[in-house]
Motif scaffolding. Structure first.
Motif, PDB file in Angstrom:
ATOM      1  N   SER A 139       0.824  -1.210   0.000  1.00  0.00           N
ATOM      2  CA  SER A 139       0.000   0.000   0.000  1.00  0.00           C
ATOM      3  C   SER A 139       0.857   1.259   0.000  1.00  0.00           C
ATOM      4  O   SER A 139       0.450   2.284  -0.543  1.00  0.00           O
ATOM      5  CB  SER A 139      -0.986  -0.006   1.163  1.00  0.00           C
ATOM      6  OG  SER A 139      -0.382  -0.447   2.338  1.00  0.00           O
ATOM      7  N   VAL A 140       2.058   1.169   0.584  1.00  0.00           N
ATOM      8  CA  VAL A 140       2.943   2.330   0.560  1.00  0.00           C
ATOM      9  C   VAL A 140       3.240   2.752  -0.881  1.00  0.00           C
ATOM     10  O   VAL A 140       3.276   3.944  -1.195  1.00  0.00           O
ATOM     11  CB  VAL A 140       4.262   2.011   1.288  1.00  0.00           C
ATOM     12  CG1 VAL A 140       5.266   3.125   1.078  1.00  0.00           C
ATOM     13  CG2 VAL A 140       4.016   1.818   2.763  1.00  0.00           C
ATOM     14  N   VAL A 144       2.858   6.267  -2.646  1.00  0.00           N
ATOM     15  CA  VAL A 144       3.937   6.990  -3.333  1.00  0.00           C
ATOM     16  C   VAL A 144       3.500   7.345  -4.754  1.00  0.00           C
ATOM     17  O   VAL A 144       3.723   8.459  -5.223  1.00  0.00           O
ATOM     18  CB  VAL A 144       5.223   6.130  -3.346  1.00  0.00           C
ATOM     19  CG1 VAL A 144       6.274   6.753  -4.254  1.00  0.00           C
ATOM     20  CG2 VAL A 144       5.767   5.972  -1.944  1.00  0.00           C
ATOM     21  N   LEU A 147       1.121  10.168  -4.492  1.00  0.00           N
ATOM     22  CA  LEU A 147       1.817  11.413  -4.149  1.00  0.00           C
ATOM     23  C   LEU A 147       2.614  11.949  -5.339  1.00  0.00           C
ATOM     24  O   LEU A 147       2.670  13.160  -5.572  1.00  0.00           O
ATOM     25  CB  LEU A 147       2.757  11.143  -2.965  1.00  0.00           C
ATOM     26  CG  LEU A 147       3.476  12.323  -2.335  1.00  0.00           C
ATOM     27  CD1 LEU A 147       2.466  13.297  -1.756  1.00  0.00           C
ATOM     28  CD2 LEU A 147       4.418  11.849  -1.236  1.00  0.00           C
ATOM     29  N   ALA A 238      -4.391   2.645   5.547  1.00  0.00           N
ATOM     30  CA  ALA A 238      -3.757   3.743   6.276  1.00  0.00           C
ATOM     31  C   ALA A 238      -2.583   4.351   5.518  1.00  0.00           C
ATOM     32  O   ALA A 238      -2.553   5.554   5.251  1.00  0.00           O
ATOM     33  CB  ALA A 238      -3.283   3.235   7.636  1.00  0.00           C
ATOM     34  N   MET A 239      -1.591   3.516   5.160  1.00  0.00           N
ATOM     35  CA  MET A 239      -0.323   4.053   4.683  1.00  0.00           C
ATOM     36  C   MET A 239      -0.428   4.744   3.337  1.00  0.00           C
ATOM     37  O   MET A 239       0.329   5.673   3.056  1.00  0.00           O
ATOM     38  CB  MET A 239       0.719   2.938   4.597  1.00  0.00           C
ATOM     39  CG  MET A 239       0.937   2.225   5.889  1.00  0.00           C
ATOM     40  SD  MET A 239       1.079   3.321   7.278  1.00  0.00           S
ATOM     41  CE  MET A 239       2.815   3.206   7.621  1.00  0.00           C
ATOM     42  N   VAL A 242      -2.550   8.233   3.970  1.00  0.00           N
ATOM     43  CA  VAL A 242      -1.934   9.272   4.798  1.00  0.00           C
ATOM     44  C   VAL A 242      -1.010  10.150   3.950  1.00  0.00           C
ATOM     45  O   VAL A 242      -0.819  11.334   4.239  1.00  0.00           O
ATOM     46  CB  VAL A 242      -1.191   8.631   5.993  1.00  0.00           C
ATOM     47  CG1 VAL A 242       0.074   7.950   5.552  1.00  0.00           C
ATOM     48  CG2 VAL A 242      -0.870   9.658   7.043  1.00  0.00           C
ATOM     49  N   LEU A 243      -0.493   9.585   2.852  1.00  0.00           N
ATOM     50  CA  LEU A 243       0.414  10.362   2.001  1.00  0.00           C
ATOM     51  C   LEU A 243      -0.327  11.327   1.074  1.00  0.00           C
ATOM     52  O   LEU A 243       0.263  12.268   0.555  1.00  0.00           O
ATOM     53  CB  LEU A 243       1.277   9.410   1.155  1.00  0.00           C
ATOM     54  CG  LEU A 243       2.301   8.563   1.901  1.00  0.00           C
ATOM     55  CD1 LEU A 243       2.921   7.532   0.971  1.00  0.00           C
ATOM     56  CD2 LEU A 243       3.378   9.425   2.513  1.00  0.00           C
ATOM     57  N   ASN A 247      -4.662  15.520   5.330  1.00  0.00           N
ATOM     58  CA  ASN A 247      -4.674  15.425   6.800  1.00  0.00           C
ATOM     59  C   ASN A 247      -4.921  16.761   7.517  1.00  0.00           C
ATOM     60  O   ASN A 247      -4.143  17.184   8.373  1.00  0.00           O
ATOM     61  CB  ASN A 247      -3.358  14.820   7.307  1.00  0.00           C
ATOM     62  CG  ASN A 247      -3.044  13.525   6.607  1.00  0.00           C
ATOM     63  OD1 ASN A 247      -3.932  12.688   6.428  1.00  0.00           O
ATOM     64  ND2 ASN A 247      -1.818  13.350   6.186  1.00  0.00           N
ATOM     65  N   THR A 264      -7.875   6.430   9.862  1.00  0.00           N
ATOM     66  CA  THR A 264      -6.622   5.671   9.898  1.00  0.00           C
ATOM     67  C   THR A 264      -5.421   6.611   9.866  1.00  0.00           C
ATOM     68  O   THR A 264      -4.434   6.386  10.569  1.00  0.00           O
ATOM     69  CB  THR A 264      -6.530   4.734   8.681  1.00  0.00           C
ATOM     70  OG1 THR A 264      -6.810   5.504   7.512  1.00  0.00           O
ATOM     71  CG2 THR A 264      -7.511   3.599   8.777  1.00  0.00           C
ATOM     72  N   VAL A 267      -4.447   8.049  13.202  1.00  0.00           N
ATOM     73  CA  VAL A 267      -3.687   7.144  14.065  1.00  0.00           C
ATOM     74  C   VAL A 267      -2.225   7.078  13.615  1.00  0.00           C
ATOM     75  O   VAL A 267      -1.313   7.223  14.421  1.00  0.00           O
ATOM     76  CB  VAL A 267      -4.317   5.730  14.047  1.00  0.00           C
ATOM     77  CG1 VAL A 267      -3.466   4.767  14.851  1.00  0.00           C
ATOM     78  CG2 VAL A 267      -5.729   5.778  14.583  1.00  0.00           C
ATOM     79  N   VAL A 268      -1.991   6.884  12.314  1.00  0.00           N
ATOM     80  CA  VAL A 268      -0.620   6.727  11.811  1.00  0.00           C
ATOM     81  C   VAL A 268       0.207   7.976  12.067  1.00  0.00           C
ATOM     82  O   VAL A 268       1.368   7.901  12.455  1.00  0.00           O
ATOM     83  CB  VAL A 268      -0.625   6.427  10.297  1.00  0.00           C
ATOM     84  CG1 VAL A 268       0.796   6.305   9.780  1.00  0.00           C
ATOM     85  CG2 VAL A 268      -1.389   5.177  10.013  1.00  0.00           C
ATOM     86  N   LEU A 269      -0.413   9.133  11.852  1.00  0.00           N
ATOM     87  CA  LEU A 269       0.337  10.389  11.928  1.00  0.00           C
ATOM     88  C   LEU A 269       0.897  10.661  13.313  1.00  0.00           C
ATOM     89  O   LEU A 269       2.009  11.149  13.456  1.00  0.00           O
ATOM     90  CB  LEU A 269      -0.571  11.557  11.532  1.00  0.00           C
ATOM     91  CG  LEU A 269      -0.793  11.750  10.044  1.00  0.00           C
ATOM     92  CD1 LEU A 269      -1.908  12.741   9.806  1.00  0.00           C
ATOM     93  CD2 LEU A 269       0.490  12.246   9.387  1.00  0.00           C
TER      94      LEU A 269
END
Lengths: 310, 365
Positions: A139-140, A144, A147, A238-239, A242-243, A247, A264, A267-269
């Motif tokens: 998921s990262v 990316v 982003l 989440a991952m 968040v990018l 937020n 989510t 929480v991650v941040l």
């Protein structure tokens, strides 16, 4: 003679009897590990998550009503200045998930229908390997990609100064839930009895007509399972989000170009450095997320149970 | 006629959706590849992630016997070592009492008391010819290599499987060979499917609460592996159970007829024949861990070094790709790490495909 055999058998039995019940006990204990795990996860997170709303909490007390209906998240060591409202995050998460489902469901049904009923074996094989790969990409990496590719593209057309937005989240989540939904829809379509197809062909219907009007409707329950799993994946992601979500610290999004702050992401941040009441509020956020997931699972198990009856 | 056009329209839509999905795959793969491929070289794969600046002491120097080229580092112009002759005194370098041989790619920051900022290659060569005896260099070994991250990823895979695999196998054996229908079995089935639906971030929260703080393991490789072993349970259990169930009944009957007990049958007949299915479960778990980040960032932490013990923080490749993207916005570096993870996942997927193809049990289906 008979006694000899009996004895021999007995001897053999005795040799193994000593440890067999013990090993079986180990098997049995292992088999309930999933129950233990789920039990502990729910217990740990919810028991930590309700702390801030109890008047006896040593880190300080925060009103549950303000938490669940608040439109601002501004952590502060001074409890009187801190704002821990998550309504706008719940709304953001639901908008993002809803958007991804609206975009993803038709695409996945049509693609699954094509792959299962119309495509030849070679195309099917290649497409399936591709979809497997799409499902396996971390998921990262989706984040990316969002982003580096989607966010700049949105920035070009957006009236807002930044590209991080609800729209970016919806697009990336759609990409992420497509593989799950396609694979499950395809299995559901493939398991529709061939009698349905033959009956439809016998009535003079074409292959495409049969797929759209007979096969896909007949597979609707299986497809629904895929959709619900997709909802679960989208709301819990989440991952990647968040990018690209932006937020923001408050406000319900009113357009696709506005940034959001999914549950989510919250929480991650902040989890890695939060302490005291702030940390407990993050567990409270996690508890709300978990309630959604539990709800989704209950719906899912009900549908699967009902499917079993047919 | 009308039906025919309708057919064409629907077929067009279905084809369009299929092509769309596959082009999304190519888009994301292409993006990651184009952005990241430029960074991938030997240093990237074998170097440390964090840059390291040290003083290196050299003995018996008679010229350094190295070649250098100008390089921009940290917004200043320095000299980078481009090749080291064999027998060069820089190979005997000592830093803080430990051997620190210089190598290609190291950046010279200072030679004795002479700063190398803005120094040309010619200036270096004339300085070099005067060097003799014991000298001290200030050297930066640049980071952005992923070697420790790869080692950490592999260690966490090993450690998580070490914990999760026995439990899952025993559980699968119980479910397939012993369990009777009932409320408990229903509950096991429900929790197994629920566990596979729990998002990673919730596992992360749980791991942080249970292992990092309650058991006081801290942000460590062990906390991460314990958390992941729970994440892996549903995949491993369902794959192994399916594999055990696929061993034909006749195998069991044959074993019992030879006088074997149930346990002997399980360990000597059923498990060996279920092996390929179990291996598929293990490979799927490996893929899952390679892709995992949310559960690890909250439990194993983000330190990009190889830990000495399992009680120290250890960032995996994917976790670091996240912190790089989030904190520095370095898309190229994150994509280069992405390429490595995607290659790992392609390898795992292909292995699964091959094993399934040659699975001898499939002919009993």
């Amino acid at each position: 003679m008979l006694a000899y055999f009996c004895n021999f058998k007995d001897l053999n039995m005795r040799k193994t009897k000593k440890y067999e019940p013990l090993v079986e006990l180990i098997f049995r204990i292992s088999s309930v590990m999933t129950i233990v795990a789920v039990g502990f996860i729910v217990l740990f997170i919810i028991s930590k998550g309700v702390q801030p709303f109890l008047s006896s909490n040593k880190e300080g007390t925060y009103s549950f009503v303000k938490f669940i209906s608040g439109l601002e998240w501004r952590p502060n060591d001074d409890i009187n200045k801190a704002q821990y409202g998550i309504l706008y995050m719940i709304v953001g998460s639901l908008f993002a998930t809803g958007g991804a489902i609206i975009l993803g469901v038709p695409i996945s049904i049509f693609a699954a229908g094509y792959l299962s009923e119309l495509a030849n074996e070679k195309v099917k094989k290649i497409a399936k390997a591709g979809i497997m790969l799409l499902a396996g990409i971390p998921s990262v990496i989706y984040g990316v990609f969002g982003l580096g590719f989607i966010v700049p593209k949105i920035k070009e057309i957006s009236p807002m100064p930044q590209g991080q937005s609800l729209l970016a989240v919806i697009i990336v989540l759609t990409m992420m839930i497509l593989p799950t939904m396609i694979v499950i829809a395809e299995n559901a379509i493939a398991s529709v009895p061939s009698a349905y197809r033959n009956a439809s062909y016998a009535l003079g219907a074409s292959k495409v007509y049969t797929t759209i009007h007979v096969i896909i409707p007949a597979a609707r329950r299986g497809i629904l399972v895929g959709v619900i799993l997709g909802v679960g994946r989208a709301i819990g992601e989440a991952m990647a989000v968040v990018l690209i979500a932006g937020n923001v610290s408050g406000g319900i999004p009113t357009s696709l170009f506005e940034p959001i702050r999914p549950l989510t992401a919250n929480v991650v941040l902040e989890m890695s450095y939060a302490t005291g009441l702030h940390s407990e509020m993050l567990f409270a956020t996690g508890s709300i997320l978990m309630l959604f997931i539990i709800g989704i699972n209950l719906v899912l198990s009900r549908i699967i149970k009902r499917m079993g009856k047919y | 006629m009308k039906a025919k056009t309708q057919d064409k329209v629907f077929k067009g839509i279905m084809l369009f959706c299929t092509v769309l999905v596959l082009s999304l795959l190519f888009l994301i793969l292409g993006f990651v590849l184009i952005k990241g491929i430029g960074l991938i070289d030997m240093h990237f794969l074998t170097g440390d992630f964090d840059a390291k600046t040290v003083y290196v002491d050299l003995q018996n120097v008679d010229g350094l016997n190295i070649e250098v080229a100008p390089i921009e580092y940290d917004t200043k112009d320095y000299l980078k070592i481009t090749s080291v002759e064999s027998g060069s005194s820089v190979l005997t370098g000592i830093s803080n009492g430990e051997s620190f041989p210089l190598k290609k790619g190291d950046i010279l920051r200072r030679i004795e008391d002479k700063n190398t900022v803005g120094m040309t290659v010619d200036e270096f060569n004339s300085l070099d010819s005067q060097l003799s005896g014991s000298i001290r260099l200030k050297v930066t070994r640049p980071g952005e290599g992923i070697f420790p991250l790869i080692i950490n990823t592999l260690s966490i895979i090993g450690l998580s499987l070490l914990i999760a695999l026995p439990v899952s196998l025993f559980s699968a054996i119980y479910l397939a060979e012993y369990a009777k229908k009932g409320k408990l079995l229903d509950l096991i089935r429900f929790t197994t499917s629920a566990l596979s639906g729990i998002p990673s971030i919730v596992f992360g929260l749980f791991g942080m609460l249970a292992f990092v703080t309650t058991l006081k393991l801290g942000f460590s490789m062990l906390s991460g592996a314990l958390t992941l072993s729970i994440v892996l349970l549903p995949t491993l259990i369902s794959q192994s159970e399916e594999a055990v169930r696929r061993v034909p009944l006749t195998f069991r009957e044959g074993s019992f007829a030879l006088g074997a007990t149930k346990l002997q049958t399980i360990f000597k007949v059923i498990l060996p024949n279920a092996l390929s299915g179990i291996v598929v479960g293990v490979l799927l778990s490996v893929g899952r861990i390679v892709a995992e980040s949310a559960a690890l960032v909250l439990t194993a932490g983000t330190v990009a070094l190889i830990p000495n013990t399992v009680f120290e923080s250890a960032s995996t490749l994917t976790v670091k790709a996240y912190t790089v993207a989030k904190e520095t916005g370095d898309i190229a570096l994150a994509c280069a790490m992405g390429i490595v993870t995607i290659v790992l996942i392609i390898v795992v997927n292909s292995a699964v495909g091959i094993i399934r193809k040659f699975d001898k049990m499939s002919k009993f289906k």
